[in-house]
Design a protein around this motif. Sequence first.
Motif, PDB file in Angstrom:
ATOM      1  N   SER A  95       0.840  -1.188   0.000  1.00  0.00           N
ATOM      2  CA  SER A  95       0.000   0.000   0.000  1.00  0.00           C
ATOM      3  C   SER A  95       0.881   1.246   0.000  1.00  0.00           C
ATOM      4  O   SER A  95       2.105   1.173   0.113  1.00  0.00           O
ATOM      5  CB  SER A  95      -0.949  -0.020   1.206  1.00  0.00           C
ATOM      6  N   THR A  96       0.273   2.404  -0.092  1.00  0.00           N
ATOM      7  CA  THR A  96       0.994   3.645  -0.370  1.00  0.00           C
ATOM      8  C   THR A  96       2.095   3.949   0.629  1.00  0.00           C
ATOM      9  O   THR A  96       3.246   4.203   0.253  1.00  0.00           O
ATOM     10  CB  THR A  96       0.003   4.819  -0.392  1.00  0.00           C
ATOM     11  N   ILE A  97       1.778   3.913   1.926  1.00  0.00           N
ATOM     12  CA  ILE A  97       2.762   4.298   2.947  1.00  0.00           C
ATOM     13  C   ILE A  97       3.930   3.310   3.010  1.00  0.00           C
ATOM     14  O   ILE A  97       5.093   3.719   2.936  1.00  0.00           O
ATOM     15  CB  ILE A  97       2.087   4.447   4.323  1.00  0.00           C
ATOM     16  N   PRO A  98       3.683   1.994   3.131  1.00  0.00           N
ATOM     17  CA  PRO A  98       4.823   1.055   3.114  1.00  0.00           C
ATOM     18  C   PRO A  98       5.651   1.147   1.835  1.00  0.00           C
ATOM     19  O   PRO A  98       6.880   1.072   1.874  1.00  0.00           O
ATOM     20  CB  PRO A  98       4.149  -0.316   3.248  1.00  0.00           C
ATOM     21  N   SER A  99       4.966   1.336   0.699  1.00  0.00           N
ATOM     22  CA  SER A  99       5.682   1.398  -0.574  1.00  0.00           C
ATOM     23  C   SER A  99       6.598   2.611  -0.650  1.00  0.00           C
ATOM     24  O   SER A  99       7.715   2.524  -1.169  1.00  0.00           O
ATOM     25  CB  SER A  99       4.679   1.431  -1.731  1.00  0.00           C
ATOM     26  N   SER A 100       6.149   3.734  -0.109  1.00  0.00           N
ATOM     27  CA  SER A 100       6.920   4.981  -0.213  1.00  0.00           C
ATOM     28  C   SER A 100       7.993   5.108   0.854  1.00  0.00           C
ATOM     29  O   SER A 100       9.086   5.629   0.586  1.00  0.00           O
ATOM     30  CB  SER A 100       5.968   6.183  -0.139  1.00  0.00           C
ATOM     31  N   TYR A 101       7.702   4.635   2.074  1.00  0.00           N
ATOM     32  CA  TYR A 101       8.590   4.946   3.195  1.00  0.00           C
ATOM     33  C   TYR A 101       9.306   3.741   3.800  1.00  0.00           C
ATOM     34  O   TYR A 101      10.297   3.910   4.514  1.00  0.00           O
ATOM     35  CB  TYR A 101       7.787   5.655   4.296  1.00  0.00           C
ATOM     36  N   LEU A 102       8.825   2.519   3.544  1.00  0.00           N
ATOM     37  CA  LEU A 102       9.442   1.340   4.160  1.00  0.00           C
ATOM     38  C   LEU A 102      10.162   0.450   3.151  1.00  0.00           C
ATOM     39  O   LEU A 102      11.271  -0.025   3.412  1.00  0.00           O
ATOM     40  CB  LEU A 102       8.372   0.516   4.894  1.00  0.00           C
ATOM     41  N   LEU A 142       2.517  -5.794   1.870  1.00  0.00           N
ATOM     42  CA  LEU A 142       2.721  -4.928   3.032  1.00  0.00           C
ATOM     43  C   LEU A 142       1.585  -3.924   3.053  1.00  0.00           C
ATOM     44  O   LEU A 142       1.456  -3.105   2.135  1.00  0.00           O
ATOM     45  CB  LEU A 142       4.067  -4.203   2.945  1.00  0.00           C
ATOM     46  N   VAL A 143       0.747  -4.000   4.076  1.00  0.00           N
ATOM     47  CA  VAL A 143      -0.454  -3.173   4.111  1.00  0.00           C
ATOM     48  C   VAL A 143      -0.609  -2.508   5.470  1.00  0.00           C
ATOM     49  O   VAL A 143       0.088  -2.850   6.430  1.00  0.00           O
ATOM     50  CB  VAL A 143      -1.717  -4.004   3.799  1.00  0.00           C
ATOM     51  N   GLY A 144      -1.535  -1.578   5.548  1.00  0.00           N
ATOM     52  CA  GLY A 144      -1.752  -0.836   6.781  1.00  0.00           C
ATOM     53  C   GLY A 144      -2.997  -1.245   7.525  1.00  0.00           C
ATOM     54  O   GLY A 144      -3.510  -0.479   8.339  1.00  0.00           O
ATOM     55  N   CYS A 158       5.585  -3.558  11.738  1.00  0.00           N
ATOM     56  CA  CYS A 158       5.953  -2.159  11.970  1.00  0.00           C
ATOM     57  C   CYS A 158       4.786  -1.459  12.652  1.00  0.00           C
ATOM     58  O   CYS A 158       3.622  -1.738  12.353  1.00  0.00           O
ATOM     59  CB  CYS A 158       6.286  -1.482  10.638  1.00  0.00           C
ATOM     60  N   HIS A 159       5.088  -0.570  13.568  1.00  0.00           N
ATOM     61  CA  HIS A 159       4.056   0.203  14.259  1.00  0.00           C
ATOM     62  C   HIS A 159       4.188   1.672  13.875  1.00  0.00           C
ATOM     63  O   HIS A 159       5.285   2.216  13.819  1.00  0.00           O
ATOM     64  CB  HIS A 159       4.180   0.052  15.778  1.00  0.00           C
ATOM     65  N   ASP A 160       3.058   2.304  13.599  1.00  0.00           N
ATOM     66  CA  ASP A 160       3.052   3.706  13.199  1.00  0.00           C
ATOM     67  C   ASP A 160       2.070   4.472  14.083  1.00  0.00           C
ATOM     68  O   ASP A 160       1.286   3.877  14.823  1.00  0.00           O
ATOM     69  CB  ASP A 160       2.647   3.813  11.720  1.00  0.00           C
ATOM     70  N   GLU A 161       2.098   5.769  13.984  1.00  0.00           N
ATOM     71  CA  GLU A 161       1.251   6.619  14.813  1.00  0.00           C
ATOM     72  C   GLU A 161       0.483   7.584  13.921  1.00  0.00           C
ATOM     73  O   GLU A 161       1.052   8.181  12.995  1.00  0.00           O
ATOM     74  CB  GLU A 161       2.106   7.408  15.809  1.00  0.00           C
TER      75      GLU A 161
END
Length: 226
Positions: A95-102, A142-144, A158-161
């Motif tokens: 998904s977008t966040i894992p793809s861009s930042y992880l 990898l998803v949120g 991974c844990h995010d806030e």
Amino acid sequence: MEFKQLEAFVAVVDYGSFSEAARRLYLTQPTISAHIRSLEDELHMKLIIRTTKKTTITAKGYQLYDSAVRMLEIRNNLLENFTGAHKHMIDLAASTIPSSYLLPELLAAFGKTHPDVYFHSIQSDSSESISRVLDGTVDLALVGQNTRDESCVFIPFCHDELVIATPVTDHYLALKDRETPAIFHDFLKDPIIFREKGSGTKKRNGPFSGAHRHHNRQSECNRPHE
């Protein structure tokens, strides 16, 4: 048409059974079945006739087999010629966040210790990424979000806030500095930008977005008619 589907089909023909094909490819039997079903749906023809006693390849199935073997050989030769070694390919959705930042950092570190592994990554939202795992298009995602679908295994890695970003105004500064912490009800009357449909982030703040929509509907209903 995906290479994974062709690999599954060729393996079923080579080994004569779905279970043995799944064992050889390190996949589950439902995944093999999903690959074959996707191929048949795309080509609009029956490739394999499967009964409780045996697996039979149709005439069209054997025609596809010859072409699929050649396609996979070309793929493998290309990888070997351009990388200098035979690489194992893993199809990955994110998904977008894992793809861009992880993913960039994770794949770079993984590549140093596993130089024989090649990743083919697809970026989409969480909902579509999970669907790709279920239909066998990709090996993992990898998803949120966690849909609690028993057909998938969800492993936290991974844990995010999540935080609320606001303009610097007296109203929001007062909320930030007051003695009692601000709660999401304090923001229900304000316009809010949410993530797109299918986003794991949006699913995580579902109670907030639902309450926000309900509050706005109530406000419209209570507004005096002009």
